[in-house]
Design a protein around this motif. Structure first.
Motif, short mmCIF file in Angstrom:
data_model
loop_
_atom_site.label_atom_id
_atom_site.label_comp_id
_atom_site.label_asym_id
_atom_site.label_seq_id
_atom_site.Cartn_x
_atom_site.Cartn_y
_atom_site.Cartn_z
N LEU A 188 0.44 -1.61 -0.28
CA LEU A 188 -0.05 0.38 -0.19
C LEU A 188 0.67 1.06 0.45
N VAL A 189 2.40 1.32 0.94
CA VAL A 189 2.66 2.79 0.93
C VAL A 189 3.58 2.64 -0.24
N LYS A 190 3.79 1.36 -1.10
CA LYS A 190 4.60 1.46 -2.26
C LYS A 190 3.88 1.97 -3.15
N ALA A 191 2.46 1.91 -3.02
CA ALA A 191 1.77 1.67 -4.10
C ALA A 191 1.62 3.69 -4.17
N MET A 192 1.39 4.05 -2.83
CA MET A 192 1.20 5.89 -2.94
C MET A 192 2.12 6.48 -3.18
N PHE A 193 3.77 5.57 -2.95
CA PHE A 193 4.44 6.71 -3.74
C PHE A 193 5.23 6.04 -5.15
N ARG A 194 4.20 5.77 -5.62
CA ARG A 194 4.79 4.50 -6.95
C ARG A 194 5.39 4.50 -7.20
N ILE A 195 6.44 3.20 -6.14
CA ILE A 195 7.24 2.85 -5.86
C ILE A 195 7.11 1.64 -5.59
N THR A 196 6.34 0.78 -6.84
CA THR A 196 5.86 -0.67 -6.45
C THR A 196 7.27 -1.71 -6.99
N LYS A 197 8.04 -1.29 -8.07
CA LYS A 197 8.79 -1.74 -8.34
C LYS A 197 10.41 -2.13 -7.73
N ILE A 198 10.39 -1.26 -6.56
CA ILE A 198 11.61 -1.09 -5.77
C ILE A 198 10.96 -2.54 -4.18
N SER A 199 12.46 -2.98 -4.31
CA SER A 199 12.17 -4.67 -3.21
C SER A 199 12.55 -3.70 -2.13
N ASN A 200 12.32 -4.93 -1.81
CA ASN A 200 12.26 -4.55 0.02
C ASN A 200 14.01 -4.33 0.28
N ALA A 201 14.23 -5.27 -0.54
CA ALA A 201 16.09 -6.00 -0.23
C ALA A 201 16.56 -4.21 -0.68
N THR A 202 16.08 -3.01 -1.86
CA THR A 202 16.97 -2.33 -1.98
C THR A 202 16.81 -1.13 -1.17
N LEU A 203 15.57 -1.75 -0.58
CA LEU A 203 14.62 -0.21 0.77
C LEU A 203 16.09 -0.31 1.60
N LYS A 204 15.90 -2.19 2.44
CA LYS A 204 17.15 -2.50 3.59
C LYS A 204 18.54 -2.16 3.40
N LYS A 205 18.92 -2.49 1.58
CA LYS A 205 20.20 -2.22 1.52
C LYS A 205 20.23 -0.03 1.86
N PHE A 206 19.58 0.75 1.62
CA PHE A 206 19.88 1.81 1.73
C PHE A 206 19.68 2.29 2.78
N GLY A 207 18.38 1.30 3.98
CA GLY A 207 18.16 2.11 5.08
C GLY A 207 16.46 2.51 4.61
N VAL A 208 16.50 2.74 4.03
CA VAL A 208 14.82 3.15 4.34
C VAL A 208 13.72 2.91 5.43
#
Ligand SMILES: Nc1ncnc2c1ncn2[C@@H]1O[C@H](COP(=O)(O)OP(=O)(O)OP(=O)(O)O)[C@@H](O)[C@H]1O
Length: 703
Positions: A188-208
């Motif tokens: 839901l959050v990813k859809a809100m920010f239009r970042i559905t293609k960004i994986s959880n792994a990437t978000l984790k890697k950058f500490g988001v």
């Protein structure tokens, strides 16, 4: 010389004097900020409204060149590497054994400003020279990082810093990593920010993380020798027009001290390539889509603060992919000059090359786009093959190519189409007709839209000028509403607006040096010179006065082109005859000089017979598309603003502007009349909404 000797008499004395010299620099700075800000910046302000308040302090007393710096270093037997934007020398703030062969002290080639990456000690070129002299005199091989006294913070500032740091820690610790969210919630959050293609792994890697109370993404800033948490950026998203998302961001600490290249913490010392983006989300997309190191600029395309350059020195190849529009493209060309053209390649925005996040969502091959980026260094001779993409870009983005539109002057948009970089506008009008007042509003309008602006007001002092601008900004007489002063001043302070401190007759070289310096430090897009007559005094007046004036116009023309910066020059007309309108020829000494200007604007004073004294603005030259014309201006004394008169009240008339196409002018007049009604309505709405936003008294601010 003797002052320097005194300064170096002992380390103790040096500490004291260096401290004083910092203040001296501040006092003599030619580009001071208006006032130090101590207000927490609203979460909803757009990034291009922010300015770098800190860097105004370090204006060099005498401009320095890279040759001077090199010569000095050689004279002291200091080895240096000639980097892209900086010279690298071994740090003098760590002992000789620890520093080994590491060249971790960076000296900016343009300003001489230095930074030691190991200890984070920074200072001016004069400070570094002082340090080196002291080392030599005392025969030391290093200095304590504390030798340079900082600029002492006031108690208020200290409290503010502590409060911000507390807030950073609180928000960070109560934010959740994406991996801790339920799948559904994360989606839901990813859809809100239009970042559905960004994986959880990437978000984790950058500490988001996600800060639930404001539904904001939290981007951390890790820095310093211990890679600790130094700040955060909060990003919120709002859907407008169905699919479109508008992002708002806020930083802690406040934007003027937020110098984070997001993603830098993931870069290894061995990396030699980086993709620089204009936003944190784009950096996530690039990293995921290409596997390349990527960093995001803290203030997007609005500026590249020189303080960040040392962190980009290690890269042999820098790809600038700042976004998908013309503004990003223009910014990437300017930033590549600061970074060193040789190593930069640019991603040209276009239909098939949108911003990285969009490219990832569309399933494009990001690696291919980065590989296809074009070298920033261009050759002097090019073929159409090399130009065709540029031409195509201009054709598909006509609106953006036309420049930034004025919000308060729709008629000017209709004639000039917009405010473009690299152009020279010459503005004239009879003595005392309101030239300064009008240009002030014109520039303010652009500045409020993120055009980084530098004022050179030689005739009226900066306090008076700022008072005029603030009145125009608030659109009301603040003398009568003093309780609202702080409310408006706080917002005004956020504008990317700078003033030169020159007053009275000036040497043109000093003015140009200051302009150049400001372009480098603050990415100035618009310089206003009020007025050119103040640069004439020191020139050789044995030659024809107008020849001198034309020469000066030529110099500003060159500056505008070379710096990709718009210059607006206010000039007094050469002669005024009571019953005659001013014309292009009333300003220039020769045809050559009028050739230099891209736009010629004249404030006409007595042209509308029905209403003597009414001003109108006439465009007699417009190089961009040739449209010329005239429209009336209504002066509102209480707010010092000009607006279009009410429909039907005043008749527009044509003037002898030698329009190339008479029909077009008539057409323009019809459009102008149509716009009048709209403008009036818009002004009323703007005033109403401002009144609604403005607190009744200053106590509200504290609340
Ligand atoms: N349209 C106007 N009608 C009446 N007064 C005006 C108008 N525009 C500006 N003024 C007032 O006239 C005074 C002079 O304005 P301003 O300094 O902008 O003129 P100027 O053309 O720049 O002057 P100078 O020729 O000395 O450079 C100011 O007090 C200003 O508020």
């Amino acid at each position: 010389q003797s002052f320097l000797h005194q300064r170096h008499a002992s380390s103790q004395c040096y500490r004291f004097l260096t401290h004083r010299s910092v203040h001296k620099l501040q006092e003599t700075s030619c580009i001071p900020r208006l006032r130090s800000t101590d207000v927490f910046q609203s979460h909803n302000l757009l990034r291009n409204y922010k300015k770098d308040a800190k860097s105004t302090v370090e204006f060099p007393l005498s401009p320095i060149t890279v040759t001077d710096i090199k010569q000095y270093l050689r004279s002291k037997d200091i080895l240096f590497h000639d980097g892209y934007s900086c010279l690298h020398i071994p740090s003098i703030f760590i002992d000789a054994f620890t520093r080994k062969d590491s060249f971790s002290l960076f000296i900016d080639k343009t300003t001489g400003q230095f930074l030691c990456k190991d200890t984070l000690v920074e200072g001016s070129w004069e400070d570094l020279q002082d340090c080196l002299e002291v080392m030599q005199k005392d025969e030391q091989d290093s200095l304590s990082p504390h030798v340079l006294l900082g600029y002492p913070e006031s108690l208020e500032e200290q409290e503010e810093t502590e409060r911000e740091q507390r807030e950073v820690r609180e928000i960070w610790s109560s934010s959740l990593p994406f991996t801790d969210l339920h799948d559904e919630e994360a989606q839901l959050v990813k859809a809100m920010f239009r970042i559905t293609k960004i994986s959880n792994a990437t978000l984790k890697k950058f500490g988001v993380r996600l800060f639930k109370p404001t539904k904001s993404l939290v981007f951390p800033w890790f820095g310093g020798p211990d890679s600790s948490l130094k700040g955060i950026k909060l990003l919120s998203a709002q859907r407008t027009d169905g699919e479109k998302v508008t992002y708002h961001e806020a930083t802690l600490p406040k934007c003027s001290s937020y110098f984070n290249l997001f993603g830098l913490a993931l870069v290894s010392r061995m990396d030699s390539e980086v993709v620089v983006t204009g936003s944190e989300l784009d950096t996530l997309a690039v990293s995921q889509g290409t596997g390349l190191p990527s960093v995001a600029l803290p203030r997007g395309v609005s500026c590249l603060p020189p303080a960040l350059l040392p962190y980009l020195e290690q890269f042999k190849r820098v790809t600038l992919w700042l976004g998908g529009d013309i503004r990003s493209w223009e910014a990437s060309k300017l930033f590549s000059r600061k970074l060193g053209l040789r190593r930069c390649t640019l991603v040209r925005p276009g239909e098939f090359q949108p911003c990285p996040l969009e490219a990832l969502s569309q399933g494009k091959n990001l690696s291919r786009i980065v590989k296809a980026s074009i070298p920033a260094a261009h050759k002097s001779i090019v073929s159409f093959k090399q130009l065709r993409e540029d031409v195509y870009g201009e054709l598909v983005n006509t609106d953006q190519v036309a420049g930034v539109k004025w919000t308060r002057f729709p008629e000017l948009n209709r004639i000039l189409k917009g405010h473009r970089k690299g152009e020279l506008t010459v503005f004239t009008g009879p003595t005392g007709s309101g030239k300064t007042t009008f240009i002030s509003e014109l520039a303010l309008d652009l500045c409020m839209q993120g055009v980084n602006t530098l004022w050179g007001s030689f005739e009226i002092n900066n306090v008076r000028l700022a008072k005029i601008m603030l009145t125009q900004f608030a659109m009301q007489r603040l003398e009568e509403n003093l309780e609202q002063y702080d409310f408006w001043a706080d917002r005004f302070e956020e504008l990317p607006l700078y003033f030169m401190t020159f007053h009275g007759q000036q040497n043109i070289k000093a003015v140009l040096d200051t302009m150049q310096h400001a372009v480098y430090l603050y990415d100035i897009n618009h310089v206003i010179i009020d007025n050119l007559q103040f640069m004439m005094g020191q020139e050789n007046l044995s030659v024809d006065k107008f020849a001198v004036q034309d020469h000066i116009i030529g110099v500003f023309r060159k500056f505008a082109t070379n710096s990709s910066c718009h210059v607006t020059l206010i000039i007094h007309p050469r002669k005024e005859e009571d019953d005659r309108e001013l014309q292009t020829a009333s300003i220039f000494g020769s045809a050559k000089a009028s050739q230099e200007a891209d736009n010629v604007l004249i404030l006409q004073e007595k042209k509308l017979v029905t209403c003597p004294g009414r001003r109108s603005l006439q465009v007699t030259k417009n190089r961009f598309d040739g449209d010329v014309g005239i429209f009336p201006l209504d002066f509102i004394k209480s707010s010092l603003t000009f607006s279009t008169p009410i429909k039907g009240k005043h008749k527009l008339r044509k003037v002898a502007a030698k329009p190339e196409n008479e029909e077009e002018v008539q057409g323009n007049e019809v459009t102008a009349k149509k716009d009048e009604g709209k403008k009036e309505k818009a002004t009323k709405t703007a005033k109403a909404s401002q009144a609604a936003k403005c607190p009744a008294n200053r106590n509200n601010k504290a609340k």
